[in-house]
Design a protein around this motif. Sequence first.
Motif, PDB file in Angstrom:
ATOM      1  N   GLU A 611      -3.397  -9.547  -0.177  1.00 38.01           N
ATOM      2  CA  GLU A 611      -3.788  -9.221   1.213  1.00 38.01           C
ATOM      3  C   GLU A 611      -2.588  -8.630   1.969  1.00 38.01           C
ATOM      4  N   SER A 614      -1.754  -5.142   0.673  1.00 36.03           N
ATOM      5  CA  SER A 614      -2.666  -4.065   1.088  1.00 36.03           C
ATOM      6  C   SER A 614      -2.417  -3.691   2.554  1.00 36.03           C
ATOM      7  N   ARG A 615      -2.042  -4.679   3.373  1.00 34.19           N
ATOM      8  CA  ARG A 615      -1.716  -4.374   4.769  1.00 34.19           C
ATOM      9  C   ARG A 615      -0.505  -3.435   4.842  1.00 34.19           C
ATOM     10  N   GLN A 618      -1.302   0.095   3.527  1.00 33.25           N
ATOM     11  CA  GLN A 618      -2.012   0.901   4.535  1.00 33.25           C
ATOM     12  C   GLN A 618      -1.036   1.451   5.576  1.00 33.25           C
ATOM     13  N   ALA A 619      -0.157   0.570   6.035  1.00 31.18           N
ATOM     14  CA  ALA A 619       0.790   0.987   7.083  1.00 31.18           C
ATOM     15  C   ALA A 619       1.789   2.005   6.543  1.00 31.18           C
ATOM     16  N   VAL A 757       3.356  -4.921  11.526  1.00 37.06           N
ATOM     17  CA  VAL A 757       3.025  -5.391  10.171  1.00 37.06           C
ATOM     18  C   VAL A 757       3.479  -6.828   9.897  1.00 37.06           C
TER      19      VAL A 757
END
Length: 982
Positions: A611, A614-615, A618-619, A757
């Motif tokens: 998790e 993936s954050r 994406q950023a 983030v």
Amino acid sequence: MAKVAIDGVVQEAQPDELLIDLINRTGGLLPHVCYHPQLGPVQTCDTCMVEANGRLVRACATAVADGMKIATKSAKASAAQVEAFDRILSNHLLYCTVCDNNNGNCTVHNTTRLLAIEHQQIPFRSKPYEVDNTNPFYRYDPDQCILCARCVEACQNVEVNETLSINWEDPNPRVLWDGGSTIGESSCVSCGHCVTVCPCNALMEKTMLGHAGFLTSMKKSALSGMIDVVKGVEPETGYGSILQISEAEEAMREHRIRKTKTVCTYCGVGCSFDVWTKDRHILKVAPEHGPANGISTCVKGKFGWGHINSEDRLTTPLIREGGKFRQASWDEALDLVARKLSEIKTKSGPDSMAFISSSKCTNEESYLMQKLARAVIGTNNVDNCSRYCQAPATAGLFRTVGYGGDSGSISDLEQADLILIIGSNTAESHPVIASRIKSAHKLDGQKLIVSDLRENEMARRADLFFHPKPGTDLVWLNAISRYLLDSGKADKRFLDQWVNGLDQYRKSLEPFTMEAASRITGLSVETLTTAAHLIADAKRVCIVWAMGVTQHNQGSDTSTAISNLLLVSGNYMRPGTGAYPMRGHNNVQGASDHGSMPNNLPGYQSVDDPEVRSRFQQAWKAPLPSTKGLDNHEMVEAIHDGRLKAIYLFGEEMSIVDSNANYVGDAFAKLDFFVVQDIFFSNTCRYADVVLPGAPSLEKEGTFTSTERRIQRLYEVLEPLEGCKPDWKITQEIANRLGAGWHYQHPSEIMDEIASVTPMFAGVNYERLAGYKSLQWPVAADGTDEPLLYTKRFAFPDGKARLFPVSWVGPTDQPNAEFDLHLNNGRLLEHFHEGNLTYRTEGIQEKVPDVFVEVSPELAEERGIQSGTWVQLVSRYGRVRVRALVTDRVQGRELYMPMNSVESPVNRLTSSHTDPVTNTPAYKEASVHMNVLAEVGESPLPRINSRFGHPTPQKGVEVERKWKRQDYTQPGNGLVQLQTKT
Ligand code: SF4
Ligand code: SF4
Ligand code: SF4
Ligand code: FES
């Protein structure tokens, strides 16, 4: 709230508020000279006299009471104020126009103006003493000294070095160092507190003298002439017109003196201050508003800035060619770096490269370094030097309470009833925190227990000092925990409500009886029991520890045992309690917090959590590696094994500060490609293929995070020296040459990205950190921070802390017949680490010119050694040649060698053994053989070092002694009418 009428206007006051604070807070203009809010009332100047219900009192020493009527301008009060100030002027030559202190903040000048003094009643009387110039950093001019004693209070009760006093009974009182020594030969540690609080020019930084004013650089004879002229016209013109001229000159200064806030670049206390500069000349460091330090600094923060304008700063990139370095343009050097990193990535894969961030650099720079490693190169091989010091403390806290940082703030250390210091030379390594503890101990009845191998300053001050056998702290900590549980002295209610794992933990303590602990540690059962009772009986306990704990093969377990003890005794969750591992470097906390770690993304978010990844993916718009990378220690092994081909490192002197330095150097020599970014050509640069000139803290913007998790902004004091660049810009340029497409214009944009983030920093932004504002993480999105952690819950899913069982293994690298002496090592007050920065400040070099090894008097006698004898220390890993210093700070067969040498670094002697949990080297576990060489040199510590001084502790200013003088009467009694302008 109390209601107090001040000159007829009713004001609301806090209970117990001092009258002077109330008057100042509500806009009154009461003269006051000796009062300083951070010193409290010292009551020496008498200029703050007011009428309280008709009686003259000192406003600085009088607490408000409901219904009080205060007259600050009545005839009686005004006459007393003027009379008191007239006495002050008789001690001070008012020559403001040609004074380096004429910068708008001179209390004597401003009070002369406020009281509209035109002529003195009591003429100036010179004191029969010479100016003392014997300290390299500041000078004392007795003739300018108004005997306000602020300096004495600061030295005795804030810094608590107890050097200063005033001989109140003498016909000509003055400030004394060690009761009458020169400053240079006294116990003065050059912390600068006294200079900072001096309200006039009696104590001045030497860097100010002749530099601050337009007319102050004149020759002494010309200056004296000018002063005579000023004094000559005074009887006719009065002070009013003289002050006008000096104020015009002061206004001109404002245009050329810059005052810029920064954060200290040395230790983890996080002192912040304004730096006054004129062009590139540093006029002075002015601490006042720092949330961690107020008026406090140590010698390094106040005076240790010689590296900034040092002539040997790197100002151009260097490329190795044919075994030699040649200068190169930035484009050529950066292109080469990008090309080589690309080639190695293509040929050997991303994990053949590693990235080492710096705990001297900013949070934003550390963030970019790990982003470069992960998002641009594709490896988790990134680390920083907290691996060498603080990682075990972080691990111990993660195991037990959930966050890897100090659980409270410096103010909690001040509030504690008992401080237990383990393996921390706090007075030298974290001097400003030490001064807070020394002050609470001296003035507020705080108790102090110290466990250390050396009798350092804190040990000398302690109520209980003990010296366990090296590497046995875990044993006595566990034994005390067991004793508290067995004797019913543990905090049962706290354990029931807040702590998991008690049964298993109790079982793990079975071997740790007091008797067993006594056998292993060498401490008596009585000492251990006394310590246990002191801990149990204190309402609020803080434990402070540092590298004497963490740099052992069981550093993590011992840190865990400390936190376990705090849980058993119920010392978390309340002000004045908790765990305080002292972070070493200015930003060692922040470097880890911001993800320069092989297993964690910023905010301690694990790289193997899908998790989280993936954050970040994406950023960052890039795939991220999912397995833990190599830490510093593993990187060295991987180079030797041929798995690691290239390193990009900034701001770390790794070839000297890593243990087993010879082994590390051999590894660096094997690298295919090595980029080192630094401000000087460090020892590590010798192994580099490309050297890039970065910028020191004063030449960039960003944030640092101190030991109390406090995030603070630093502003650009000086533009980067021509040819140098702030490190974040260099990293960005490398990343972009590798296709990253970053567009950061300012570090604030990097921080905004970090906040987006990293839940732990969700509410951090530059606006909330403007000026002297700060935030102590975790910071919620709305900006709420947590100066004290765990006030509502521990940082685990169920909100409860965890007792984590630890057993004892014993230290590595033990003495034997061949290597018969134990070698301890650590920092010194004056130098930071190996001294790459501090040796470039002349005065520091004068006070501590070289490294040495401390030898106990008994060992010295046995081996025929005196201070100055050259010895060779030989370990299983290397050898160094060094002079001995005979001192009772060390005992028996234990040696101590500070780290302050590039030529003879102690780490040539230390091993590659590590704490298995964190891979932190067991620096403190070293044994050596000592060859006594024939030569005897000078003592390695010169006589002018503060350690040879003789402090003169006293309660404080002792103003009562002044009041007992025959020639003293409280001003205002005679209602003397002096000449003032109406
Ligand atoms: S130790 Fe020295 S510099 Fe520090 S306050 Fe005392 S006299 Fe001043
Ligand atoms: S040297 Fe000390 S006593 Fe003298 S004016 Fe300065 S602070 Fe006051
Ligand atoms: S080195 Fe540490 S104690 Fe000294 S001024 Fe800097 S931050 Fe403060
Ligand atoms: S300010 Fe109150 S006595 Fe000096």
